[in-house]
Design a protein around this motif. Structure first.
Motif, PDB file in Angstrom:
ATOM      1  N   ALA A  66       0.867  -1.179   0.000  1.00  0.00           N
ATOM      2  CA  ALA A  66       0.000   0.000   0.000  1.00  0.00           C
ATOM      3  C   ALA A  66       0.906   1.231   0.000  1.00  0.00           C
ATOM      4  O   ALA A  66       2.117   1.121  -0.173  1.00  0.00           O
ATOM      5  CB  ALA A  66      -0.920  -0.022   1.208  1.00  0.00           C
ATOM      6  N   LEU A  67       0.353   2.404   0.207  1.00  0.00           N
ATOM      7  CA  LEU A  67       1.142   3.630   0.155  1.00  0.00           C
ATOM      8  C   LEU A  67       2.019   3.783   1.380  1.00  0.00           C
ATOM      9  O   LEU A  67       1.723   3.274   2.460  1.00  0.00           O
ATOM     10  CB  LEU A  67       0.198   4.832   0.033  1.00  0.00           C
ATOM     11  CG  LEU A  67      -0.665   4.896  -1.246  1.00  0.00           C
ATOM     12  CD1 LEU A  67      -1.617   6.088  -1.163  1.00  0.00           C
ATOM     13  CD2 LEU A  67       0.216   4.982  -2.488  1.00  0.00           C
ATOM     14  N   LEU A  68       3.126   4.522   1.208  1.00  0.00           N
ATOM     15  CA  LEU A  68       3.995   4.959   2.305  1.00  0.00           C
ATOM     16  C   LEU A  68       4.504   3.804   3.149  1.00  0.00           C
ATOM     17  O   LEU A  68       4.508   3.848   4.373  1.00  0.00           O
ATOM     18  CB  LEU A  68       3.232   5.960   3.194  1.00  0.00           C
ATOM     19  CG  LEU A  68       2.707   7.218   2.494  1.00  0.00           C
ATOM     20  CD1 LEU A  68       1.890   8.066   3.445  1.00  0.00           C
ATOM     21  CD2 LEU A  68       3.876   8.022   1.916  1.00  0.00           C
ATOM     22  N   GLY A  69       4.957   2.748   2.466  1.00  0.00           N
ATOM     23  CA  GLY A  69       5.570   1.638   3.179  1.00  0.00           C
ATOM     24  C   GLY A  69       4.607   0.757   3.939  1.00  0.00           C
ATOM     25  O   GLY A  69       5.032  -0.050   4.766  1.00  0.00           O
ATOM     26  N   ARG A  70       3.340   0.917   3.666  1.00  0.00           N
ATOM     27  CA  ARG A  70       2.347   0.086   4.340  1.00  0.00           C
ATOM     28  C   ARG A  70       1.988  -1.114   3.466  1.00  0.00           C
ATOM     29  O   ARG A  70       2.173  -1.091   2.247  1.00  0.00           O
ATOM     30  CB  ARG A  70       1.095   0.900   4.660  1.00  0.00           C
ATOM     31  CG  ARG A  70       1.363   2.066   5.596  1.00  0.00           C
ATOM     32  CD  ARG A  70       0.091   2.824   5.918  1.00  0.00           C
ATOM     33  NE  ARG A  70       0.350   3.934   6.825  1.00  0.00           N
ATOM     34  CZ  ARG A  70      -0.595   4.694   7.354  1.00  0.00           C
ATOM     35  NH1 ARG A  70      -1.871   4.475   7.045  1.00  0.00           N
ATOM     36  NH2 ARG A  70      -0.284   5.674   8.175  1.00  0.00           N
ATOM     37  N   PHE A  71       1.449  -2.123   4.099  1.00  0.00           N
ATOM     38  CA  PHE A  71       1.048  -3.330   3.396  1.00  0.00           C
ATOM     39  C   PHE A  71      -0.389  -3.670   3.782  1.00  0.00           C
ATOM     40  O   PHE A  71      -0.892  -3.235   4.816  1.00  0.00           O
ATOM     41  CB  PHE A  71       1.977  -4.493   3.754  1.00  0.00           C
ATOM     42  CG  PHE A  71       3.417  -4.219   3.433  1.00  0.00           C
ATOM     43  CD1 PHE A  71       3.926  -4.498   2.179  1.00  0.00           C
ATOM     44  CD2 PHE A  71       4.262  -3.655   4.379  1.00  0.00           C
ATOM     45  CE1 PHE A  71       5.255  -4.240   1.868  1.00  0.00           C
ATOM     46  CE2 PHE A  71       5.586  -3.387   4.093  1.00  0.00           C
ATOM     47  CZ  PHE A  71       6.088  -3.688   2.833  1.00  0.00           C
ATOM     48  N   LYS A  72      -1.011  -4.436   2.915  1.00  0.00           N
ATOM     49  CA  LYS A  72      -2.393  -4.836   3.175  1.00  0.00           C
ATOM     50  C   LYS A  72      -2.528  -6.335   2.954  1.00  0.00           C
ATOM     51  O   LYS A  72      -2.021  -6.882   1.973  1.00  0.00           O
ATOM     52  CB  LYS A  72      -3.345  -4.076   2.251  1.00  0.00           C
ATOM     53  CG  LYS A  72      -4.815  -4.418   2.464  1.00  0.00           C
ATOM     54  CD  LYS A  72      -5.730  -3.416   1.776  1.00  0.00           C
ATOM     55  CE  LYS A  72      -5.575  -3.437   0.268  1.00  0.00           C
ATOM     56  NZ  LYS A  72      -6.550  -2.542  -0.400  1.00  0.00           N
ATOM     57  N   VAL A  73      -3.199  -6.993   3.884  1.00  0.00           N
ATOM     58  CA  VAL A  73      -3.480  -8.411   3.749  1.00  0.00           C
ATOM     59  C   VAL A  73      -4.985  -8.598   3.816  1.00  0.00           C
ATOM     60  O   VAL A  73      -5.669  -7.948   4.619  1.00  0.00           O
ATOM     61  CB  VAL A  73      -2.763  -9.239   4.858  1.00  0.00           C
ATOM     62  CG1 VAL A  73      -3.177  -8.802   6.251  1.00  0.00           C
ATOM     63  CG2 VAL A  73      -3.010 -10.725   4.667  1.00  0.00           C
ATOM     64  N   LYS A  74      -5.507  -9.444   2.940  1.00  0.00           N
ATOM     65  CA  LYS A  74      -6.940  -9.709   2.900  1.00  0.00           C
ATOM     66  C   LYS A  74      -7.207 -11.134   3.373  1.00  0.00           C
ATOM     67  O   LYS A  74      -6.565 -12.076   2.908  1.00  0.00           O
ATOM     68  CB  LYS A  74      -7.488  -9.523   1.488  1.00  0.00           C
ATOM     69  CG  LYS A  74      -7.475  -8.080   0.995  1.00  0.00           C
ATOM     70  CD  LYS A  74      -8.130  -7.980  -0.374  1.00  0.00           C
ATOM     71  CE  LYS A  74      -8.194  -6.543  -0.849  1.00  0.00           C
ATOM     72  NZ  LYS A  74      -8.856  -6.414  -2.180  1.00  0.00           N
ATOM     73  N   VAL A  75      -8.144 -11.264   4.292  1.00  0.00           N
ATOM     74  CA  VAL A  75      -8.525 -12.573   4.802  1.00  0.00           C
ATOM     75  C   VAL A  75     -10.046 -12.671   4.815  1.00  0.00           C
ATOM     76  O   VAL A  75     -10.750 -11.691   4.595  1.00  0.00           O
ATOM     77  CB  VAL A  75      -7.970 -12.816   6.224  1.00  0.00           C
ATOM     78  CG1 VAL A  75      -6.457 -12.873   6.225  1.00  0.00           C
ATOM     79  CG2 VAL A  75      -8.471 -11.735   7.199  1.00  0.00           C
ATOM     80  N   ILE A  76     -10.530 -13.875   5.080  1.00  0.00           N
ATOM     81  CA  ILE A  76     -11.972 -14.091   5.244  1.00  0.00           C
ATOM     82  C   ILE A  76     -12.223 -14.445   6.700  1.00  0.00           C
ATOM     83  O   ILE A  76     -11.532 -15.294   7.275  1.00  0.00           O
ATOM     84  CB  ILE A  76     -12.472 -15.211   4.313  1.00  0.00           C
ATOM     85  CG1 ILE A  76     -12.290 -14.786   2.852  1.00  0.00           C
ATOM     86  CG2 ILE A  76     -13.937 -15.520   4.584  1.00  0.00           C
ATOM     87  CD1 ILE A  76     -12.708 -15.838   1.852  1.00  0.00           C
ATOM     88  N   THR A  77     -13.180 -13.790   7.302  1.00  0.00           N
ATOM     89  CA  THR A  77     -13.525 -14.067   8.693  1.00  0.00           C
ATOM     90  C   THR A  77     -14.114 -15.479   8.814  1.00  0.00           C
ATOM     91  O   THR A  77     -14.552 -16.057   7.819  1.00  0.00           O
ATOM     92  CB  THR A  77     -14.533 -13.033   9.218  1.00  0.00           C
ATOM     93  OG1 THR A  77     -15.726 -13.094   8.418  1.00  0.00           O
ATOM     94  CG2 THR A  77     -13.953 -11.620   9.150  1.00  0.00           C
TER      95      THR A  77
END
Length: 541
Positions: free
Chosen positions: A499-510
């Motif tokens: 993601a922006l500015l050194g961030r990351f995103k992880v997607k999961v299913i509840t």
């Protein structure tokens, strides 16, 4: 608390840290909270409810003037609320005797504590979180059976089931419904009792992903359909046949549940460690012989077509130990004794060295010893995980009353924290920090959830996991309703994306069903290279 006192408390906490060459670090949080931590539950507001028993005599924790008017005894407390964020505590009022009781939380986070001794054996007590001045509410005669040494578990429909107890070969529910306002027999508990020693108290109860209950007592287990009052499956006796439940008092966990997209095909394993050999309780009680505790763990993949116990050897024998699921899927073995059994004055040789069990390692490389502490945690001690990844440890009172002098193991009123190796500063560059969502999020079943996080060092996307942990009610070496889920998203081509500015995103299913995860408050962690973030609270509804 003033800023000065808070700063002084934090400096004192820092100065009391104990670090040695091995893994993990110990901190003395409170030299005394005035009561001995016999029962513990972490609530969704980061406060821990602690209590011992009302017939210990006067404690070292004074009630307020308004609280004092509520109790028929003296003006001292036998319960406390510990704020894990500020390292402070306050007294709570328990009126009836809650000794050796059980508990769990409801879907709204309310702690429900059931049973006890004499005037408290049919009482239900509730404690509401997110309230600065709340106290225990007592509900007399809400139980149909005297419950002493019973076990509780949160159910998929939001109710609690209360199983067993001394001379209680049955189960019941709370809250009651018209169809459940009765006792339900459980012959398995009568079949597993031993003359004069019982050895089937505080049975190990775990919710299976099909909605049935895995119930272990003494040295064997069943899969039980409580909706139909039917034993679905019986499992073999643990090799050697030694008892593992109270007063022989081993400990047990349901190992982390993975591959949740498989639904009813999810593999499930239990791990039962330590305990006391056959006859240990009676020999200690009647002739003062303290047998060496069991040195084995027994592991059963009970979803296999023909399951069998696998026996592993621990680094040291342990009875009255606690097993804590850690957010990175490891299991912490902590507290306990090397000889004897549960009961007043019946334990010897305190085990000061924690052990971390790595379930996914190859056999022979799963146990890792940690730095020892300096305070014996024997009979009536506790351990629970906190949101920052530390393990809160307290209690130890093998005496009928508070006893601080001229005894082998004085009554212990202190609180400590054990920091597993993942909290070592050397891991700071790979430790994730969750940016969003914020703590306190409500989530629903079977939905996509995006989690944004940062890592100051290089990211290894293949090592990122998201885990969901239900904080348990801990007493007498068993953590009730404890479970850890590894969340996944098989539909995502790239689970972790920048993601922006050194961030990351992880997607999961509840979790998809309430059988996999009963409704309630959970701690959500991002784990990177085996190092967990600080958790955030989510309410699964």
């Amino acid at each position: 608390m003033s800023n000065f006192l808070l700063l002084f408390s934090l400096l004192s906490l820092f100065s009391s840290s104990i670090t040695a060459q091995g893994g993990g670090r110990w901190e003395l949080l409170q030299e005394s909270i005035g009561i001995s931590a016999m029962h513990m539950q972490l609530l969704g507001d980061d406060r821990v409810i602690i209590y011992d028993r009302t017939d210990f005599g006067p404690s070292n924790l004074t009630l307020t003037e308004s609280q004092c008017s509520l109790t028929p005894r003296d003006c001292t407390a036998h319960s406390a609320e510990y704020d894990s964020l500020t390292n402070t505590f306050r007294p709570l009022v328990v009126i009836t005797n809650n000794w050796c009781s059980s508990g769990s939380t409801l879907s709204d986070g309310t702690l429900v504590q059931t049973g006890g001794w004499r005037d408290g054996d049919k009482v239900v007590r509730t404690f509401t979180p997110f309230c600065n001045d709340c106290d225990w509410v007592e509900l007399p005669n809400k139980l149909l059976q005297r419950r002493w040494y019973a076990s509780n578990h949160a159910l998929p429909d939001g109710r609690l089931i209360i199983v067993g107890g001394t001379q209680a070969f049955n189960y019941e529910f709370f809250p009651k419904t018209p169809s459940s306002f009765q006792l339900f027999k459980l012959p398995f508990l009568q079949q597993t009792t031993d003359p004069r020693a019982e050895n089937n108290l505080y049975p190990f109860v775990f919710l299976h992903v099909d909605g049935n209950l895995f119930i272990f007592a003494n040295n064997r287990a069943i899969l039980f359909d409580y909706t139909k009052d039917v034993v679905v499956r019986s499992y073999p006796t643990i090799p050697g046949g030694d008892p593992r439940s109270y007063p022989s008092t081993g400990s047990a966990v349901l190992l982390p549940l993975k591959n949740l997209e498989l639904g009813l095909k999810i593999e499930a394993e239990v791990l039962i460690c330590g305990g006391a050999p056959t006859g240990s309780y009676l020999r200690a009680q009647n002739s003062g012989q303290f047998l060496t505790a069991l040195k084995t763990c027994a592991r059963l993949k009970y979803t296999d077509p023909e399951p069998s116990w696998i026996i592993e050897t621990m680094p040291m024998a342990r009875v009255m130990g606690d097993m804590v699921l850690l957010p990175n899927e490891d299991v912490l073995l902590i507290n306990g004794a090397g000889r004897g059994t549960a009961g007043w004055e019946l334990g010897r040789d305190p085990v000061l060295t924690p052990v971390i069990y790595h379930p996914d390692n190859t056999p022979g490389s799963r146990f890792e010893t940690q730095n020892p502490n300096q305070i014996p945690r024997m009979y009536h001690s506790c351990a629970v995980l906190l949101r920052d990844g530390r393990v809160l440890v307290g209690g130890s009172n093998p005496h009928q009353f508070y006893n601080f002098t001229n005894v082998l193991f004085p009554t212990e009123l202190s609180l400590e924290a054990f920091s597993p190796p993942y909290l070592d500063p050397a891991n700071s560059r790979v430790r994730p920090t969750i940016i969003s969502p914020k703590s306190g999020l409500k989530i629903t079943y079977g939905k996509h959830l995006s989690i944004k996080f940062t890592v100051s060092g290089s990211l290894d996307p293949s090592s990122v996991k998201v885990t969901l942990l239900r904080p348990p009610f801990n007493t007498h070496s068993f953590s009730m309703s404890q479970r850890l889920l590894v969340l996944t998203n098989k539909q995502a081509a790239m689970p972790v994306i920048p993601a922006l500015l050194g961030r990351f995103k992880v997607k999961v299913i509840t979790p998809r069903t309430t059988n996999i995860a009963p409704p309630g408050y959970y701690l959500l962690f991002v784990v990177h290279q085996g190092i967990p973030s600080k958790g955030i609270w989510v309410q699964l509804t």
